[in-house]
Design an enzyme around this catalytic site. Structure first.
Site, PDB file in Angstrom:
ATOM      1  N   GLU A 125      -4.459  17.359  42.722  1.00 14.46           N
ATOM      2  CA  GLU A 125      -2.763  17.840  42.896  1.00 14.46           C
ATOM      3  C   GLU A 125      -2.676  17.668  44.038  1.00 14.46           C
ATOM      4  O   GLU A 125      -3.359  18.647  45.013  1.00 14.46           O
ATOM      5  CB  GLU A 125      -2.262  19.200  42.430  1.00 14.46           C
ATOM      6  CG  GLU A 125      -0.792  18.630  42.652  1.00 14.46           C
ATOM      7  CD  GLU A 125      -0.356  20.208  41.990  1.00 14.46           C
ATOM      8  OE1 GLU A 125       1.120  20.169  40.783  1.00 14.46           O
ATOM      9  OE2 GLU A 125      -0.090  20.654  41.777  1.00 14.46           O
TER      10      GLU A 125
ATOM     11  N   ASP B  10      -1.332  29.765  47.083  1.00 13.34           N
ATOM     12  CA  ASP B  10      -2.155  29.045  46.447  1.00 13.34           C
ATOM     13  C   ASP B  10      -3.702  30.006  47.545  1.00 13.34           C
ATOM     14  O   ASP B  10      -3.850  28.750  47.925  1.00 13.34           O
ATOM     15  CB  ASP B  10      -2.142  27.632  46.542  1.00 13.34           C
ATOM     16  CG  ASP B  10      -3.735  27.242  45.251  1.00 13.34           C
ATOM     17  OD1 ASP B  10      -4.203  28.280  45.244  1.00 13.34           O
ATOM     18  OD2 ASP B  10      -3.260  25.567  44.490  1.00 13.34           O
TER      19      ASP B  10
ATOM     20  N   ASP C 151       6.214  24.677  45.573  1.00 13.11           N
ATOM     21  CA  ASP C 151       4.641  24.820  44.564  1.00 13.11           C
ATOM     22  C   ASP C 151       3.514  24.981  45.671  1.00 13.11           C
ATOM     23  O   ASP C 151       3.332  25.387  46.991  1.00 13.11           O
ATOM     24  CB  ASP C 151       4.621  23.485  44.319  1.00 13.11           C
ATOM     25  CG  ASP C 151       4.101  23.481  42.611  1.00 13.11           C
ATOM     26  OD1 ASP C 151       3.205  24.591  42.351  1.00 13.11           O
ATOM     27  OD2 ASP C 151       3.586  22.183  42.436  1.00 13.11           O
ATOM     28  N   HIS C 152       2.064  24.367  45.027  1.00 15.46           N
ATOM     29  CA  HIS C 152       1.092  24.837  45.898  1.00 15.46           C
ATOM     30  C   HIS C 152       1.087  24.558  47.071  1.00 15.46           C
ATOM     31  O   HIS C 152       1.434  24.275  47.619  1.00 15.46           O
ATOM     32  CB  HIS C 152       0.188  23.916  45.458  1.00 15.46           C
ATOM     33  CG  HIS C 152      -0.531  24.608  43.571  1.00 15.46           C
ATOM     34  ND1 HIS C 152      -1.321  25.093  42.871  1.00 15.46           N
ATOM     35  CD2 HIS C 152       0.446  24.126  42.556  1.00 15.46           C
ATOM     36  CE1 HIS C 152      -1.205  25.096  42.284  1.00 15.46           C
ATOM     37  NE2 HIS C 152      -0.434  24.134  41.300  1.00 15.46           N
TER      38      HIS C 152
ATOM     39  N   HIS D 212       0.118  26.913  35.390  1.00 15.79           N
ATOM     40  CA  HIS D 212      -0.279  25.958  35.898  1.00 15.79           C
ATOM     41  C   HIS D 212      -0.714  24.552  34.725  1.00 15.79           C
ATOM     42  O   HIS D 212      -1.964  25.206  34.390  1.00 15.79           O
ATOM     43  CB  HIS D 212      -0.816  26.025  37.575  1.00 15.79           C
ATOM     44  CG  HIS D 212      -0.030  26.444  38.481  1.00 15.79           C
ATOM     45  ND1 HIS D 212      -0.517  26.701  39.362  1.00 15.79           N
ATOM     46  CD2 HIS D 212       0.633  27.053  38.454  1.00 15.79           C
ATOM     47  CE1 HIS D 212       0.383  28.026  40.436  1.00 15.79           C
ATOM     48  NE2 HIS D 212       1.197  27.503  39.606  1.00 15.79           N
ATOM     49  N   GLY D 213      -1.120  23.465  35.199  1.00 13.26           N
ATOM     50  CA  GLY D 213      -1.656  22.285  34.719  1.00 13.26           C
ATOM     51  C   GLY D 213      -0.989  21.956  33.115  1.00 13.26           C
ATOM     52  O   GLY D 213      -2.691  22.551  32.853  1.00 13.26           O
TER      53      GLY D 213
ATOM     54  N   HIS E  44      -5.322  20.282  36.251  1.00 13.62           N
ATOM     55  CA  HIS E  44      -4.040  19.580  36.822  1.00 13.62           C
ATOM     56  C   HIS E  44      -4.519  17.619  36.376  1.00 13.62           C
ATOM     57  O   HIS E  44      -5.172  17.867  36.530  1.00 13.62           O
ATOM     58  CB  HIS E  44      -3.811  19.262  38.788  1.00 13.62           C
ATOM     59  CG  HIS E  44      -3.275  20.715  39.060  1.00 13.62           C
ATOM     60  ND1 HIS E  44      -3.671  21.521  40.373  1.00 13.62           N
ATOM     61  CD2 HIS E  44      -2.433  21.830  38.517  1.00 13.62           C
ATOM     62  CE1 HIS E  44      -2.508  22.720  40.632  1.00 13.62           C
ATOM     63  NE2 HIS E  44      -1.876  22.595  39.358  1.00 13.62           N
ATOM     64  N   GLY E  45      -3.466  17.498  35.986  1.00 15.41           N
ATOM     65  CA  GLY E  45      -3.417  16.062  36.051  1.00 15.41           C
ATOM     66  C   GLY E  45      -3.363  15.516  34.920  1.00 15.41           C
ATOM     67  O   GLY E  45      -2.416  15.664  33.862  1.00 15.41           O
TER      68      GLY E  45
ATOM     69  N   SER F 230       0.121  19.881  31.635  1.00 15.89           N
ATOM     70  CA  SER F 230      -0.155  18.181  31.266  1.00 15.89           C
ATOM     71  C   SER F 230      -1.333  18.641  29.654  1.00 15.89           C
ATOM     72  O   SER F 230      -2.268  18.443  30.346  1.00 15.89           O
ATOM     73  CB  SER F 230       0.028  16.873  31.975  1.00 15.89           C
ATOM     74  OG  SER F 230       1.451  16.999  32.835  1.00 15.89           O
TER      75      SER F 230
ATOM     76  N   ASP G 287       4.882  18.653  35.955  1.00 17.99           N
ATOM     77  CA  ASP G 287       5.452  17.762  36.784  1.00 17.99           C
ATOM     78  C   ASP G 287       4.558  15.544  36.717  1.00 17.99           C
ATOM     79  O   ASP G 287       5.262  14.964  36.541  1.00 17.99           O
ATOM     80  CB  ASP G 287       4.292  18.301  38.266  1.00 17.99           C
ATOM     81  CG  ASP G 287       4.879  16.828  39.362  1.00 17.99           C
ATOM     82  OD1 ASP G 287       5.191  16.219  39.262  1.00 17.99           O
ATOM     83  OD2 ASP G 287       3.658  17.442  40.306  1.00 17.99           O
TER      84      ASP G 287
ATOM     85  N   ASN H 118       4.614  24.816  35.327  1.00 18.70           N
ATOM     86  CA  ASN H 118       4.935  23.637  36.192  1.00 18.70           C
ATOM     87  C   ASN H 118       5.017  22.691  34.909  1.00 18.70           C
ATOM     88  O   ASN H 118       4.061  22.753  34.130  1.00 18.70           O
ATOM     89  CB  ASN H 118       3.749  24.070  37.041  1.00 18.70           C
ATOM     90  CG  ASN H 118       4.094  25.074  38.165  1.00 18.70           C
ATOM     91  OD1 ASN H 118       5.092  26.107  37.923  1.00 18.70           O
ATOM     92  ND2 ASN H 118       3.634  25.100  38.776  1.00 18.70           N
TER      93      ASN H 118
END
Length: 341
Positions: free
Chosen positions: A169, A131, A95-96, A249-250, A212-213, A252, A273, A271
């Site tokens: 992240e 990235d 990943d990143h 990505h991101g 992200h988060g 959530s 996580d 992704n």
């Protein structure tokens, strides 16, 4: 089955693109989270992607060792063994990786795979991510061009990011602002620099408000239509429908409607996580609270070995995470799509 070969991975990606579904790419940081991810894919009847970040790779090497290459090689070796016992294909991905960690992460892993391929073996990982979101686009694409050539020679797919994902992240933080939206001009510059597959296959993370988060549904201002606009404009330029193999990505906090709209516009990898971290940890917390007097030796007692044995709460954690992986497969429409079905 063993870890996917380069040919099988290509077939996986092609099938997702052709049939409008995406693979969850599950971040792992231990042998147990790896097993949970593979179990979830198997229970969903979906092929899938397991990935490790720079922080996850450090942790895998030993929390006091912190060697990203050692951790990555160890994960891959373990995965190649345990994946044989499941009836789905699993691809391995890193990943990143920002610019300052390329020499300690992606470049050495590319070299390891190049040596394996030279011996007639398959690469250690099926894809790696560069990235470049923190550097100017010209520099981002120049580095991507160099890495794409090395990846293609080692039968590896490169993932790049064009745009910026907000939030934090692995210690990399970006503000939440207009930079979170990739432009058509960015997409055109990408194909100008990297082509559309003739120089090696690559996946592209275009950003459309991704963060992200941890966020509740509706908190993140996603605009999946940006993906369609870029695909249409670049496709008209190069004479190819939906030219980009896209990554989300991101995710959530995204709604199911937003997720599936992104998939309809060419996302084939998403992704996951934050959500799987919680799904792994929540059953552990429940076990500890429910068995408080057994997991702790209170007032001079001896506790209960059956409940403080790591396998007791570890099985619950594995089951919880596997269930969340299967849910991700359902959201992304990959359930029941395995090439081995």
């Amino acid at each position: 089955m063993p870890i996917a070969t380069p040919e099988v991975y290509a077939e996986m990606l092609d099938k997702a693109k052709q049939n409008a579904f995406a693979y969850p790419a599950i971040n792992v940081s231990s042998s147990q989270t790896l097993t949970a991810a593979i179990r979830g894919f198997a229970e969903a009847g979906s092929d899938g992607i397991v990935q490790v970040s720079t922080g996850g790779a450090e942790y895998l090497s030993g929390s006091t060792v912190k060697d990203m290459v050692t951790g990555s090689v160890a994960l891959a070796a373990y995965a190649h063994e345990v994946a044989k016992n499941y009836n789905v294909n699993i691809a391995l991905h890193t990943d990143h990786c920002p610019k300052d960690k390329l020499d300690g992460f992606v470049r050495p892993l590319l070299e390891i795979s190049a040596q394996r391929v030279a011996r007639g073996e398959n690469p250690l990982f099926q894809s790696h991510m560069w990235d470049g979101s923190a550097v100017p686009l010209d520099e981002n694409l120049e580095i991507a061009k160099e890495l794409l050539a090395k990846a293609a020679a080692a039968k590896i797919v490169l993932e790049i990011e064009v745009g910026v994902v907000g939030g934090e992240e692995d210690g990399v933080a970006n503000e939440i602002n207009d930079k979170l939206y990739t432009t058509v001009e960015d997409g055109l510059a990408t194909v100008e620099a990297l082509g559309t597959g003739e120089h090696g296959r690559y996946l592209t993370a275009l950003t459309f408000g991704n963060v992200h988060g941890v966020y509740k549904p509706g908190s993140v201002k996603l605009r999946p239509e940006i993906l369609k606009d870029i695909q249409d404009a670049v496709g008209a330029k190069v004479g190819k429908e939906r030219p980009f193999d896209l990554v989300f990505h991101g995710g959530s906090g995204s709604t199911l409607e937003e997720i599936r709209a992104a998939v309809d516009h060419g996302v084939i990898k998403m992704n996951v996580d934050t959500d799987t971290q919680y799904a792994f940890t929540r059953p552990v917390a429940g076990h500890m609270l429910a068995n408080y007097e057994g997991v702790l030796k209170i007032d001079g007692e001896v506790g209960n070995k059956k409940v403080y044995d790591p396998r007791a709460w570890g099985k619950a954690a594995e089951a919880g995470m596997a269930q969340r992986v299967a849910e991700a497969c359902e959201n992304l429409r990959s359930t029941g799509t395995s090439l081995l079905a």
